[in-house]
Scaffold this motif. Sequence first.
Motif, mmCIF file in Angstrom:
data_model
loop_
_atom_site.group_PDB
_atom_site.id
_atom_site.type_symbol
_atom_site.label_atom_id
_atom_site.label_comp_id
_atom_site.label_asym_id
_atom_site.label_seq_id
_atom_site.Cartn_x
_atom_site.Cartn_y
_atom_site.Cartn_z
ATOM 1 N N SER A 19 -3.729 3.588 -3.124
ATOM 2 C CA SER A 19 -2.572 4.551 -2.754
ATOM 3 C C SER A 19 -1.422 3.774 -3.009
ATOM 4 O O SER A 19 -1.196 2.521 -3.112
ATOM 5 C CB SER A 19 -2.849 4.390 -1.146
ATOM 6 N N LYS A 20 -0.402 4.529 -3.372
ATOM 7 C CA LYS A 20 1.086 4.195 -3.572
ATOM 8 C C LYS A 20 1.866 4.660 -2.357
ATOM 9 O O LYS A 20 3.235 4.365 -2.558
ATOM 10 C CB LYS A 20 1.439 5.193 -4.840
ATOM 11 N N ASP A 21 1.466 5.094 -1.458
ATOM 12 C CA ASP A 21 2.148 5.719 -0.262
ATOM 13 C C ASP A 21 2.106 4.384 0.624
ATOM 14 O O ASP A 21 1.296 4.156 1.466
ATOM 15 C CB ASP A 21 1.531 6.711 0.465
ATOM 16 N N THR A 22 3.508 3.960 0.936
ATOM 17 C CA THR A 22 3.601 2.720 1.705
ATOM 18 C C THR A 22 3.229 2.795 3.247
ATOM 19 O O THR A 22 2.782 1.859 3.783
ATOM 20 C CB THR A 22 4.920 2.101 1.602
ATOM 21 N N GLU A 23 3.460 3.882 3.556
ATOM 22 C CA GLU A 23 3.122 4.143 5.008
ATOM 23 C C GLU A 23 1.423 4.426 5.410
ATOM 24 O O GLU A 23 1.049 3.586 6.333
ATOM 25 C CB GLU A 23 3.902 5.451 5.297
ATOM 26 N N LYS A 24 1.030 5.011 4.277
ATOM 27 C CA LYS A 24 -0.226 4.983 4.505
ATOM 28 C C LYS A 24 -1.209 3.646 4.314
ATOM 29 O O LYS A 24 -1.981 3.225 4.892
ATOM 30 C CB LYS A 24 -1.082 5.980 3.352
ATOM 31 N N ILE A 25 -0.670 2.979 3.354
ATOM 32 C CA ILE A 25 -1.032 1.469 3.079
ATOM 33 C C ILE A 25 -0.774 0.695 4.457
ATOM 34 O O ILE A 25 -1.893 -0.080 4.817
ATOM 35 C CB ILE A 25 -0.473 0.634 1.870
ATOM 36 N N GLN A 26 0.278 0.814 4.896
ATOM 37 C CA GLN A 26 0.571 0.060 6.219
ATOM 38 C C GLN A 26 -0.380 0.518 7.472
ATOM 39 O O GLN A 26 -0.921 -0.374 8.121
ATOM 40 C CB GLN A 26 1.994 0.382 6.901
ATOM 41 N N TYR A 79 -0.773 -8.709 0.325
ATOM 42 C CA TYR A 79 -0.658 -7.399 -0.491
ATOM 43 C C TYR A 79 0.008 -6.385 0.191
ATOM 44 O O TYR A 79 1.019 -5.813 -0.474
ATOM 45 C CB TYR A 79 -2.018 -6.995 -0.943
ATOM 46 N N ASN A 80 0.008 -6.277 1.346
ATOM 47 C CA ASN A 80 0.765 -5.099 2.117
ATOM 48 C C ASN A 80 2.150 -5.453 2.147
ATOM 49 O O ASN A 80 3.176 -4.642 1.885
ATOM 50 C CB ASN A 80 0.306 -5.069 3.256
ATOM 51 N N VAL A 81 2.534 -6.742 2.167
ATOM 52 C CA VAL A 81 4.118 -7.163 2.305
ATOM 53 C C VAL A 81 4.740 -6.899 0.933
ATOM 54 O O VAL A 81 5.774 -6.422 0.769
ATOM 55 C CB VAL A 81 4.105 -8.734 2.689
ATOM 56 N N PHE A 82 3.825 -7.274 -0.119
ATOM 57 C CA PHE A 82 4.187 -7.291 -1.477
ATOM 58 C C PHE A 82 4.557 -5.442 -1.673
ATOM 59 O O PHE A 82 5.436 -5.155 -2.269
ATOM 60 C CB PHE A 82 3.012 -7.607 -2.157
ATOM 61 N N ILE A 83 3.529 -4.592 -1.147
ATOM 62 C CA ILE A 83 3.688 -3.333 -1.574
ATOM 63 C C ILE A 83 4.881 -2.708 -0.687
ATOM 64 O O ILE A 83 5.851 -1.861 -1.072
ATOM 65 C CB ILE A 83 2.401 -2.494 -0.916
ATOM 66 N N GLN A 84 5.096 -3.113 0.647
ATOM 67 C CA GLN A 84 6.355 -2.753 1.586
ATOM 68 C C GLN A 84 7.695 -3.168 0.783
ATOM 69 O O GLN A 84 8.644 -2.524 0.826
ATOM 70 C CB GLN A 84 6.063 -3.189 2.885
ATOM 71 N N ASP A 85 7.636 -4.190 -0.069
ATOM 72 C CA ASP A 85 8.756 -4.774 -0.809
ATOM 73 C C ASP A 85 9.058 -3.749 -2.108
ATOM 74 O O ASP A 85 9.929 -4.320 -2.683
ATOM 75 C CB ASP A 85 8.693 -6.121 -0.973
ATOM 76 N N GLY A 86 8.164 -2.838 -2.349
ATOM 77 C CA GLY A 86 8.320 -2.280 -3.670
ATOM 78 C C GLY A 86 7.110 -2.500 -4.496
ATOM 79 O O GLY A 86 7.103 -1.554 -5.437
ATOM 80 N N GLY A 87 6.351 -3.413 -4.398
ATOM 81 C CA GLY A 87 5.265 -3.487 -5.370
ATOM 82 C C GLY A 87 5.436 -3.942 -6.893
ATOM 83 O O GLY A 87 6.636 -4.396 -7.017
ATOM 84 N N LEU A 88 4.816 -3.509 -7.611
ATOM 85 C CA LEU A 88 4.778 -3.507 -8.940
ATOM 86 C C LEU A 88 5.856 -3.150 -9.615
ATOM 87 O O LEU A 88 6.529 -3.389 -10.470
ATOM 88 C CB LEU A 88 3.176 -3.419 -9.621
ATOM 89 N N SER A 89 6.181 -1.712 -9.147
ATOM 90 C CA SER A 89 7.416 -1.013 -9.708
ATOM 91 C C SER A 89 8.775 -1.648 -9.579
ATOM 92 O O SER A 89 9.616 -1.888 -10.374
ATOM 93 C CB SER A 89 7.562 0.400 -9.018
#
Length: 289
Positions: A121-128, A187-197
């Motif tokens: 998923s790319k949706d940060t809310e769903k990932i959280q 990984y979740n913290v990384f995604i919430q901070d913007g991730g790879l993009s």
Amino acid sequence: MNIEGTIELISNSAEGFWTSGNIIAIVVALISILGSIFVAWRSEKNSREISKSNNEIQKKINDENIALQEKWNSETLQFQEKINKANIDANLIASARIEWIQKVRNLSAELLSLYFSMLNSKDTEKIQTAFNHSIEKTELLVLYFGHEDDKAKNEDLDILLNKESNIGKNELIVRFAISLSQKFNKYNVFIQDGGLSELQKSINKAQQEMYHNVEMVKVGEYYHEEAEEMMDMEEPYYQTGDILNVKRLEEKKKDRVNEITNLQNDLIFLRNIIRTYLKIEWNKAKSAK
């Protein structure tokens, strides 16, 4: 013959009967009769005593046989009760094991689904949200495996793929589950901070700064035929700090990509160790062990 003559005749006859020879004969006859009577009495007495003794012996044998039979019946009953109890206990254990297997299978499937959804998923809310649910599932998985008395002699995770026995696996599975949860938290913290993009944006920005700060340095000369003159040969010189910053960000991105790949491999490993563990437990349940 008159009366006096008759009496005299009887007296004379009696006097003739009680002679010494007749007396001896009578005594012998009496002794013989008494002896026969005694022998018969003694024989009868012996017979009664023998019969009584035989009866007592037979009664004793019968009593012993009855006691042995009652003991054997009691022991047989106790043994049968133990067998019945053992069978009941085995069936209860098997039923409990099957129920446990089903719960662990469902829980593991739910946990794997949550983790895979986080990676896809790319949706940060769903990932959280998925990560929050995964914490609950992980804690339940830890409780299901709990502690064990027989611990593995080594902590090589390859033992978790052993298809022959589950001895020593519980603690390793618990540790692996906790470690995996910590990795997905990172990984979740990384995604919430913007991730790879966001990381890629940082790289692009650092590259732009590097190009902006570049200096052209003369490295030689060459003859320009159209201009008919010598001209300087120049090469870009990038600032060392800018180069190191770009390289650091690119290495960071590479590490993040590797971490995501490793997470995918960890999920496959978790699936395989759970399948292996539950297969062994299922075989135990079928054998009522």
